[in-house]
Write a protein that holds these residues in place. Structure first.
Motif, PDB file in Angstrom:
ATOM      1  N   UNK A  27       0.823  -1.216   0.000  1.00 38.33           N
ATOM      2  CA  UNK A  27       0.000   0.000   0.000  1.00 38.33           C
ATOM      3  C   UNK A  27       0.857   1.266   0.000  1.00 38.33           C
ATOM      4  N   UNK A  28       0.181   2.387  -0.086  1.00 43.70           N
ATOM      5  CA  UNK A  28       0.853   3.687  -0.161  1.00 43.70           C
ATOM      6  C   UNK A  28       1.734   3.946   1.054  1.00 43.70           C
ATOM      7  N   UNK A  29       1.266   3.568   2.230  1.00 45.47           N
ATOM      8  CA  UNK A  29       2.047   3.797   3.445  1.00 45.47           C
ATOM      9  C   UNK A  29       3.399   3.119   3.404  1.00 45.47           C
ATOM     10  N   UNK A  81      -2.030  12.637   3.003  1.00 48.20           N
ATOM     11  CA  UNK A  81      -2.526  12.590   4.381  1.00 48.20           C
ATOM     12  C   UNK A  81      -3.791  11.763   4.526  1.00 48.20           C
ATOM     13  N   UNK A  82      -4.704  11.864   3.577  1.00 51.27           N
ATOM     14  CA  UNK A  82      -5.976  11.136   3.685  1.00 51.27           C
ATOM     15  C   UNK A  82      -5.723   9.624   3.626  1.00 51.27           C
ATOM     16  N   UNK A  83      -4.920   9.190   2.666  1.00 55.67           N
ATOM     17  CA  UNK A  83      -4.625   7.758   2.545  1.00 55.67           C
ATOM     18  C   UNK A  83      -3.817   7.247   3.732  1.00 55.67           C
ATOM     19  N   UNK A  84      -2.855   8.044   4.174  1.00 52.99           N
ATOM     20  CA  UNK A  84      -2.024   7.612   5.289  1.00 52.99           C
ATOM     21  C   UNK A  84      -2.801   7.580   6.596  1.00 52.99           C
ATOM     22  N   UNK A  85      -3.825   8.419   6.718  1.00 52.94           N
ATOM     23  CA  UNK A  85      -4.636   8.426   7.930  1.00 52.94           C
ATOM     24  C   UNK A  85      -5.410   7.116   8.066  1.00 52.94           C
ATOM     25  N   UNK A 141       3.423   8.103  10.779  1.00 50.08           N
ATOM     26  CA  UNK A 141       2.615   7.220  11.621  1.00 50.08           C
ATOM     27  C   UNK A 141       1.501   7.954  12.364  1.00 50.08           C
ATOM     28  N   UNK A 142       1.274   9.206  12.043  1.00 51.11           N
ATOM     29  CA  UNK A 142       0.135   9.884  12.653  1.00 51.11           C
ATOM     30  C   UNK A 142       0.445  11.217  13.256  1.00 51.11           C
ATOM     31  N   UNK A 149      -3.143  19.301  12.467  1.00 51.28           N
ATOM     32  CA  UNK A 149      -2.859  19.562  11.057  1.00 51.28           C
ATOM     33  C   UNK A 149      -3.660  20.754  10.575  1.00 51.28           C
ATOM     34  N   UNK A 150      -3.132  21.452   9.569  1.00 48.43           N
ATOM     35  CA  UNK A 150      -3.784  22.644   9.053  1.00 48.43           C
ATOM     36  C   UNK A 150      -4.725  22.348   8.028  1.00 48.43           C
TER      37      UNK A 150
END
Length: 150
Positions: A27-29, A81-85, A141-142, A149-150
């Protein structure tokens, strides 16, 4: 071939294979973590090659990579950020192994170089490499507790 070049070859083979595997699979991460690992492997290899070939200019390349590599990882972390979240990738064992490798290489090259400005530059490379790697891994990792986050 001397010991410095042999050590750089072994490091590049092992770390490069792990980074290549991570970038091409999963996966992307995992891919972003592998990109961070590539920086953490290439920078100490450049320091070893600098000592092995007697070319101090390789230390400048390592300094540039130690500075820009984690910044690139942070840019990827922000853009994805969305995928990693959703995934919450974590590679703390890998992060600390890479940081330990960087510390060992910097210490060995500093000992071989002796006191002087070159040693100070090596210590700066080591601090940027280890600090940047830990910060980038934490961001992947978060993030940090209490920082929004902005």
């Amino acid at each position: 071939m001397n010991g410095w070049i042999l050590a750089a070859t072994v490091e590049l083979a092992g770390g490069g294979a792990a980074a290549l595997w991570g970038v091409t699979t999963g996966p992307t991460g995992r891919r972003v973590i592998a990109q961070n690992l590539a920086t953490s492997v290439l920078c100490p290899a450049l320091l070893l090659l600098s000592q092995g070939y007697g070319r101090p200019s390789y230390v400048d390349l390592a300094l540039l990579l130690a500075l820009l590599g984690p910044v690139g990882t942070l840019v990827f972390a922000r853009l994805l950020a969305v995928e990693l979240k959703r995934e919450r990738p974590s590679a703390w064992a890998l992060t600390w192994a890479a940081a330990g490798l960087g510390a060992v290489v910097v210490a060995a090259v500093c000992a071989a170089t002796g006191p002087g400005r070159a040693t100070v530059k090596l210590l700066v490379v080591g601090a940027l490499l280890i600090g940047g790697n830990v910060i980038a891994s934490r961001a992947l990792s978060g993030g940090f507790q209490g920082v929004r986050g902005g």
